[in-house]
Design an enzyme around this catalytic site. Sequence first.
Site, PDB file in Angstrom:
ATOM      1  CG  HIS C 228    -152.806 -72.236  32.908  1.00 28.15           C
ATOM      2  ND1 HIS C 228    -151.956 -71.650  32.007  1.00 28.15           N
ATOM      3  CD2 HIS C 228    -152.816 -73.537  32.579  1.00 28.15           C
ATOM      4  CE1 HIS C 228    -151.469 -72.559  31.186  1.00 28.15           C
ATOM      5  NE2 HIS C 228    -151.975 -73.712  31.502  1.00 28.15           N
ATOM      6  CE1 TYR C 232    -153.967 -77.322  28.193  1.00 26.15           C
ATOM      7  CE2 TYR C 232    -153.792 -75.920  30.124  1.00 26.15           C
ATOM      8  CZ  TYR C 232    -153.194 -76.693  29.152  1.00 26.15           C
ATOM      9  OH  TYR C 232    -151.842 -76.829  29.136  1.00 26.15           O
ATOM     10  CG  HIS C 379    -146.901 -69.769  24.386  1.00 28.62           C
ATOM     11  ND1 HIS C 379    -146.729 -71.090  24.050  1.00 28.62           N
ATOM     12  CD2 HIS C 379    -147.898 -69.752  25.296  1.00 28.62           C
ATOM     13  CE1 HIS C 379    -147.572 -71.838  24.744  1.00 28.62           C
ATOM     14  NE2 HIS C 379    -148.301 -71.042  25.506  1.00 28.62           N
ATOM     15  CG  PHE C 380    -150.927 -65.755  23.996  1.00 27.40           C
ATOM     16  CD1 PHE C 380    -151.615 -64.935  23.127  1.00 27.40           C
ATOM     17  CD2 PHE C 380    -150.284 -65.196  25.092  1.00 27.40           C
ATOM     18  CE1 PHE C 380    -151.637 -63.569  23.326  1.00 27.40           C
ATOM     19  CE2 PHE C 380    -150.304 -63.826  25.294  1.00 27.40           C
ATOM     20  CZ  PHE C 380    -150.976 -63.014  24.406  1.00 27.40           C
ATOM     21  CG  HIS C 381    -150.636 -64.168  18.645  1.00 31.63           C
ATOM     22  ND1 HIS C 381    -150.337 -63.491  19.803  1.00 31.63           N
ATOM     23  CD2 HIS C 381    -151.618 -63.441  18.039  1.00 31.63           C
ATOM     24  CE1 HIS C 381    -151.093 -62.399  19.887  1.00 31.63           C
ATOM     25  NE2 HIS C 381    -151.876 -62.354  18.832  1.00 31.63           N
ATOM     26  NE  ARG C 442    -148.053 -60.070  27.364  1.00 29.51           N
ATOM     27  CZ  ARG C 442    -148.827 -60.971  27.995  1.00 29.51           C
ATOM     28  NH1 ARG C 442    -148.342 -61.705  28.972  1.00 29.51           N
ATOM     29  NH2 ARG C 442    -150.078 -61.145  27.645  1.00 29.51           N
ATOM     30  NE  ARG C 443    -151.140 -57.734  28.589  1.00 31.33           N
ATOM     31  CZ  ARG C 443    -151.816 -58.111  29.656  1.00 31.33           C
ATOM     32  NH1 ARG C 443    -151.408 -57.754  30.840  1.00 31.33           N
ATOM     33  NH2 ARG C 443    -152.904 -58.837  29.546  1.00 31.33           N
TER      34      ARG C 443
END
Lengths: 58, 187, 578
Positions: C228, C232, C379-381, C442-443
Amino acid sequence: MSSAIQEQERERELGHDEFDPIGTLALIGIYFLILASMWLFMYFVEFLGNGPTVVGMI
Amino acid sequence: MNIHRYEKLWLVAALVLIVGFIATITYGSVGLGIAMIDDEAETVNPEKLNEHEDFGEPGVKQVGENEYEVYVRAWQFGFDPGSVEAGLDPIEVPANSTVTFYITSEDVIHSFSVVGTNINTMAIPGEVSSVTVEFDEPGEYGILCAEYCGAGHHTMEGKIIVHPEDEYAINGTDVETGNDTTDETEA
Amino acid sequence: MGAYIDHFPREAKLIRSAFYTSFIMLALGGIFGVIQTLHRTDVVRFIDSADYYTVLTAHGVFMVIAFTIFFLVGMFTWAVTTSLERPLEDMSFSWLWFLMMTVGAVITGVTILLGFVESVDVSADVLFTFYAPLQAHPLFYIGLVLFVIGTWLAGADWFRSWWAWKRENPDERIPLPTFMVLTTMIMWYIATLAIAVSILAFLLPWSLGIFDHVNPLLTRTLFWFFGHPIVYFWLMPAYMMWYLLLPKFAGGRLFSDPLARVVFILFLLLSTPVGIHHQYMDPGIAEGFKFIVMTNTMFLLLPSFLTAFTVVASIEHGARQRGGDGYFSWLKSLPWREPAFTGMALAGLMFAAGGFSGMINAGMNINYLVHNTLWVPGHFHLTVGTAVALSFMAGSYWLIPQMTGRRLASKPIALLQVVLWFVGMTFMANSMHRSGLIGIPRRTAEPQYQGFEFEAALGSVSELNAQLAIGATLLFLSLTLFLWNMLITAFNKSAESPGENVIPTPLSGPDDSPAVLDNMKLWTAIAVVLVILAYTLPLASIVSRGGLLGRGGDAFPVSIDYLALFAQVALESAAGLV
């Protein structure tokens, strides 16, 4: 993007006390409303409407 | 600290959102009884699942009037029971029942994700996921593995069949228990 | 004053090297990205589905380990030297850490790519998360270790600059850019400790055949201890750009230096004790721990919420200095023709949307709905794939001329590029989020199953796939334009002054904030205490349940006993000699 160009385009110099970010407050107020309503939609419609859901041991 | 009053206002609003989110989740847990997968189930030895009392013969067990337990072994690349494509039985339970799934893996990390529902858990070798669900309506659900588990990951799937209450007999054999019609069986 | 390269020619060379390396990684990651999208949507399938997972591992590792972190070290070197107004202490040390990172990245990268070569028994199809008992070749882990040690040394380099500066300026506040670098690096040291333990104590010896098995839940938890905060680590250089460069491009000044410091301290404190929110669906972790981690995670929204206000207010300040007025019409006074500004502003806008899907991910029980579905990559794209990547690309349009002294090859193409990325990602993210809500995982090489179909509430699965494929194609096109522009710029003959390397002074300066904000020891100590509180009991419970090395189970693919192999080869060659 040279700073010379930026100087030309600058019409006035605003200090900290002369500047109230009212536009920011307006934009972020809209963001707040979107977040709150989308959260409620996601939790109560998308999630709770997607049963069966895992419940506690009985 | 010199913080503008609008920024203070936003700080308060942001905290309201955060507390509101936590409150919603808490309501789901306490008010609606949505439980998380936790550490209640005992661990197992993934190499010795065949000798395990329950996972040695995975499948559906009736434990109460409307209560069932289902022991599921996930492996590369299927669910036992569940993977009809691999020649195994589907998971069959009656409607209006409370079903507790116990899921473990015999090799790598998998998931047991029931499509179109909130039944979704990891299957970790050595650990057992216990998941209790109420099936109110008859129907069919697909199961898939949503955690990458090797070259054949995308072929890993299974099936849950929730039979109408009066047509259900344990072991999934097609025993007619009521005066039901063929139409209902097909549905 | 002049461009960065005029003041720091040696450092500019190092930063250029870091940026160019990151662009190469971005190019590789992008190629694998478009291949896998077209494969999983069944538009073009020219690879075997088993190889899809090699492609996916390469896409993940090249993008989020190599591209992001190589860019970060360049960016942080710029920030420290510019704001302390001093060169790095010892360039040979700086080149050492850069070399170490490069060697590590090459070893890991090549190990992954060898998965395509069937005649060589080396592979690392373990994805970015490398969850045991999936096992990679030992070189995969060794490369990662070298890379991470390289980043540790880079951090030491920046701390060294700060300590040297502090001796000469004992009473001054830490300049904001350096402050951002130091807090981010402290977070990184804490976070990477877990992955170092996971690899050195468990995964590497296991892959060498020293241990027969590991505890999969333990190594998984250690991964997310690191996994996680790394998000950041990707994000902080982008935040730094939004705080330092975006106000400058908008013609304004940062609204509040004190709040920027508070934000970075909050990230230092809260980024790490939240990793278990990636494990809401894991057995073996008590619900109470999951709840504690959720509250930490929700409060981690606060620094991002504060950032949204400060950054938008700084932009608004620029717009009003340029003559803008009204509640919303000031937006028209912003320099939308400048690719560096527009790219970062669009990146910030997408981050606002990504923030929303992140809130859903953070919610403990609602995670049943989205966990491991396509929602999560959606989300993370938006976050790392746009907030970070698009900011980096937009920032490069200003930074690369600063580091080379050459003119940007084409500003109109740069503008087209950032807009194209925004449009492409709109398609892709929309499709991914909606696909996730109907349960598409996903994946997965082929999310098409024999026994059931996904039911779209709106539209259809083929429409969602089409959007995903269109999005990926536009993104790939945008990426090509970016790389082309950078390549031409690097060899541009026209040396034009790229403008001054100046960060405008904030409207509310550091003197408005208490000096305790600069007390790095204090914040480090609190961060460590929070990590200990969040992780001691869960880790103790995981170890007592499953054992330090697990209770049994093979590695996959079934591991080769390298030690035995070495011994055998050694014996045979010794016999040959005799």
